[in-house]
Design a protein around this motif. Structure first.
Motif, PDB file in Angstrom:
ATOM      1  N   ILE A  71      -1.331  -4.465   4.282  1.00 16.23           N
ATOM      2  CA  ILE A  71      -2.067  -5.732   4.236  1.00 16.23           C
ATOM      3  C   ILE A  71      -3.099  -5.706   3.113  1.00 16.23           C
ATOM      4  N   ASN A  72      -3.820  -4.604   2.982  1.00 21.46           N
ATOM      5  CA  ASN A  72      -4.866  -4.513   1.962  1.00 21.46           C
ATOM      6  C   ASN A  72      -4.307  -4.772   0.564  1.00 21.46           C
ATOM      7  N   ALA A  73      -3.159  -4.196   0.279  1.00 22.90           N
ATOM      8  CA  ALA A  73      -2.556  -4.357  -1.048  1.00 22.90           C
ATOM      9  C   ALA A  73      -2.061  -5.789  -1.256  1.00 22.90           C
ATOM     10  N   ILE A  74      -1.473  -6.368  -0.226  1.00 23.90           N
ATOM     11  CA  ILE A  74      -0.981  -7.752  -0.324  1.00 23.90           C
ATOM     12  C   ILE A  74      -2.135  -8.710  -0.575  1.00 23.90           C
ATOM     13  N   LEU A  75      -3.216  -8.545   0.165  1.00 22.93           N
ATOM     14  CA  LEU A  75      -4.363  -9.430  -0.012  1.00 22.93           C
ATOM     15  C   LEU A  75      -4.955  -9.294  -1.408  1.00 22.93           C
ATOM     16  N   PHE A  76      -4.975  -8.086  -1.942  1.00 21.14           N
ATOM     17  CA  PHE A  76      -5.487  -7.898  -3.296  1.00 21.14           C
ATOM     18  C   PHE A  76      -4.662  -8.690  -4.305  1.00 21.14           C
ATOM     19  N   LEU A  77      -3.340  -8.540  -4.282  1.00 20.50           N
ATOM     20  CA  LEU A  77      -2.514  -9.256  -5.251  1.00 20.50           C
ATOM     21  C   LEU A  77      -2.576 -10.765  -5.059  1.00 20.50           C
ATOM     22  N   ALA A  78      -2.780 -11.211  -3.832  1.00 18.36           N
ATOM     23  CA  ALA A  78      -2.862 -12.650  -3.556  1.00 18.36           C
ATOM     24  C   ALA A  78      -4.191 -13.247  -4.001  1.00 18.36           C
ATOM     25  N   SER A  79      -5.210 -12.427  -4.128  1.00 17.59           N
ATOM     26  CA  SER A  79      -6.560 -12.922  -4.390  1.00 17.59           C
ATOM     27  C   SER A  79      -6.850 -13.022  -5.880  1.00 17.59           C
ATOM     28  N   ASP A  80      -7.960 -13.678  -6.198  1.00 14.62           N
ATOM     29  CA  ASP A  80      -8.397 -13.794  -7.585  1.00 14.62           C
ATOM     30  C   ASP A  80      -8.851 -12.465  -8.159  1.00 14.62           C
ATOM     31  N   GLU A  81      -9.019 -11.454  -7.326  1.00 17.78           N
ATOM     32  CA  GLU A  81      -9.352 -10.123  -7.825  1.00 17.78           C
ATOM     33  C   GLU A  81      -8.239  -9.575  -8.719  1.00 17.78           C
ATOM     34  N   ALA A  82      -7.016 -10.087  -8.536  1.00 14.96           N
ATOM     35  CA  ALA A  82      -5.858  -9.646  -9.325  1.00 14.96           C
ATOM     36  C   ALA A  82      -5.496 -10.680 -10.390  1.00 14.96           C
ATOM     37  N   SER A  83      -6.498 -11.379 -10.913  1.00 12.47           N
ATOM     38  CA  SER A  83      -6.248 -12.519 -11.793  1.00 12.47           C
ATOM     39  C   SER A  83      -5.560 -12.162 -13.104  1.00 12.47           C
ATOM     40  N   TYR A  84      -5.581 -10.881 -13.486  1.00 13.89           N
ATOM     41  CA  TYR A  84      -4.936 -10.472 -14.733  1.00 13.89           C
ATOM     42  C   TYR A  84      -3.720  -9.594 -14.452  1.00 13.89           C
ATOM     43  N   ILE A  85      -3.108  -9.784 -13.293  1.00  9.88           N
ATOM     44  CA  ILE A  85      -1.921  -9.015 -12.910  1.00  9.88           C
ATOM     45  C   ILE A  85      -0.796  -9.981 -12.589  1.00  9.88           C
ATOM     46  N   THR A  86       0.303  -9.858 -13.295  1.00 10.71           N
ATOM     47  CA  THR A  86       1.504 -10.636 -12.975  1.00 10.71           C
ATOM     48  C   THR A  86       2.735  -9.869 -13.437  1.00 10.71           C
ATOM     49  N   GLY A  87       3.863 -10.160 -12.813  1.00  9.10           N
ATOM     50  CA  GLY A  87       5.111  -9.492 -13.147  1.00  9.10           C
ATOM     51  C   GLY A  87       5.139  -8.028 -12.752  1.00  9.10           C
ATOM     52  N   THR A  88       4.345  -7.663 -11.766  1.00  9.72           N
ATOM     53  CA  THR A  88       4.168  -6.268 -11.385  1.00  9.72           C
ATOM     54  C   THR A  88       4.731  -6.004  -9.990  1.00  9.72           C
ATOM     55  N   ILE A  89       5.415  -4.876  -9.848  1.00  4.36           N
ATOM     56  CA  ILE A  89       5.853  -4.397  -8.533  1.00  4.36           C
ATOM     57  C   ILE A  89       4.933  -3.244  -8.157  1.00  4.36           C
ATOM     58  N   LEU A  90       4.075  -3.454  -7.188  1.00  8.35           N
ATOM     59  CA  LEU A  90       3.094  -2.438  -6.798  1.00  8.35           C
ATOM     60  C   LEU A  90       3.627  -1.618  -5.629  1.00  8.35           C
ATOM     61  N   PRO A  91       3.966  -0.349  -5.855  1.00  8.01           N
ATOM     62  CA  PRO A  91       4.434   0.474  -4.732  1.00  8.01           C
ATOM     63  C   PRO A  91       3.264   0.877  -3.832  1.00  8.01           C
ATOM     64  N   VAL A  92       3.457   0.706  -2.541  1.00 13.30           N
ATOM     65  CA  VAL A  92       2.462   1.129  -1.559  1.00 13.30           C
ATOM     66  C   VAL A  92       3.193   2.062  -0.607  1.00 13.30           C
ATOM     67  N   GLY A  93       3.458   3.267  -1.126  1.00 12.59           N
ATOM     68  CA  GLY A  93       4.289   4.221  -0.392  1.00 12.59           C
ATOM     69  C   GLY A  93       3.802   5.641  -0.490  1.00 12.59           C
ATOM     70  N   GLY A  94       2.493   5.820  -0.618  1.00 11.27           N
ATOM     71  CA  GLY A  94       1.943   7.177  -0.635  1.00 11.27           C
ATOM     72  C   GLY A  94       2.424   8.007  -1.811  1.00 11.27           C
ATOM     73  N   GLY A  95       2.746   7.338  -2.916  1.00 10.53           N
ATOM     74  CA  GLY A  95       3.201   8.060  -4.098  1.00 10.53           C
ATOM     75  C   GLY A  95       4.697   7.954  -4.341  1.00 10.53           C
ATOM     76  N   ASP A  96       5.443   7.436  -3.376  1.00  9.37           N
ATOM     77  CA  ASP A  96       6.866   7.152  -3.604  1.00  9.37           C
ATOM     78  C   ASP A  96       6.942   5.840  -4.373  1.00  9.37           C
ATOM     79  N   MET A  97       7.440   5.891  -5.587  1.00  6.43           N
ATOM     80  CA  MET A  97       7.419   4.736  -6.460  1.00  6.43           C
ATOM     81  C   MET A  97       8.613   3.825  -6.264  1.00  6.43           C
ATOM     82  N   GLY A  98       9.651   4.275  -5.524  1.00 11.39           N
ATOM     83  CA  GLY A  98      10.862   3.474  -5.437  1.00 11.39           C
ATOM     84  C   GLY A  98      11.455   3.324  -6.830  1.00 11.39           C
ATOM     85  N   MET A  99      12.221   2.282  -7.030  1.00 11.07           N
ATOM     86  CA  MET A  99      12.821   1.988  -8.338  1.00 11.07           C
ATOM     87  C   MET A  99      12.787   0.496  -8.564  1.00 11.07           C
ATOM     88  N   GLY A 100      12.597   0.063  -9.830  1.00 12.82           N
ATOM     89  CA  GLY A 100      12.590  -1.359 -10.115  1.00 12.82           C
ATOM     90  C   GLY A 100      13.929  -2.002  -9.852  1.00 12.82           C
TER      91      GLY A 100
END
Length: 263
Positions: free
Chosen positions: A234-263
């Protein structure tokens, strides 16, 4: 110290809001001043909306099958009828139905997985974009998964890979419209049992082994060697949804304890 109201007077759609991460996101946004549309095909979404309103939040529940275009369009139209705008849309519908090696899936099961975990985000983005383009503003957060690199859930992995590609491409396409589009790639997440399970059938002994293999691989792939909590997602979702992330777009943010997954 008073909590910062990052979503004051923002109109926010949250899909898959009847339980789990979606319920938590909708509740947290309402607590920070957001006017929330909770969309789900599960009647439990009405209870979530009532709890928010009983706690002095602003929420409306909309019943919709988001695996369909008609369902997604209905949510967008209902939001406009109630509030007249769409500031933020968070697309949370999805989740593995079956856990087994790919060759064990039937064609119908493969289609069901794709319908469950790719199309709700495809349809929901398509439904809200015209309004955001007209406004020349908006934020979309799609919920993806680090399972784009995992075992025993290939159709789900392919679906979330599609969500990632859609997210990055839409961000390129609509940056000129002042629309930010990002995704959270959730890792393994501890959660209470779903009140309405995705797969209502009891698991066979073999299916239990296959599912345990997913858990073991997820923990092993995480640098932190654990599952996360719903609140950490939830914390990460709210950050990207908020104006705090106003200069972030087109980004896949992994929230997996260091597991990055794959694009």
């Amino acid at each position: 110290m008073k909590q910062k109201a990052r979503f004051e007077n923002k109109v926010v759609i949250v899909t898959g809001a009847a339980q789990g991460i979606g319920e938590g996101v909708a509740t947290a946004i309402a607590a920070e001043g957001g006017k929330v549309i909770l969309a789900d095909r599960n009647l439990l979404v009405r209870d979530v909306a009532k709890r928010i309103n009983d706690n002095n939040g602003q929420a409306h529940a909309v019943l919709a099958d988001l695996e369909t275009w008609e369902g997604a369009l209905g949510v967008a139209n209902s939001t406009l009828e109630i509030y007249g705008k769409i500031d933020i849309s968070i697309h949370n519908v999805g989740g593995t139905i079956w856990a087994k090696p790919y060759q064990e899936y039937t064609p119908d099961e493969i289609m069901a997985e794709v319908n469950r975990s790719l199309f709700p985000s495809l349809w929901s983005c398509r439904a809200v974009l015209p309004t955001m383009i007209s406004q020349q503003s908006g934020v979309i957060v799609n919920i993806s998964s680090i399972a784009t690199r995992s075992i025993h859930r290939i159709p789900y992995a392919a679906s979330k890979g599609g969500v990632n590609a859609m997210t990055m491409s839409l961000a390129m396409e609509h940056a000129d419209n002042n629309i930010r589009i990002n995704a959270i790639a959730t890792g393994g997440t501890e959660a209470p049992p779903r009140q309405i399970p995705r797969n209502p059938q009891p698991l066979s002994e073999q299916e239990k082994i296959w599912y345990q293999a997913i858990i073991d691989q997820t923990v092993s792939s995480s640098l932190m060697k654990r599952y996360g909590t719903i609140q950490e997602q939830i914390n990460a979702i709210l950050f990207l949804a908020s104006d705090e992330a106003s200069y972030i777009t087109g980004t896949i943010l992994p929230v997996g304890g260091g597991d990055m997954g794959m694009g």
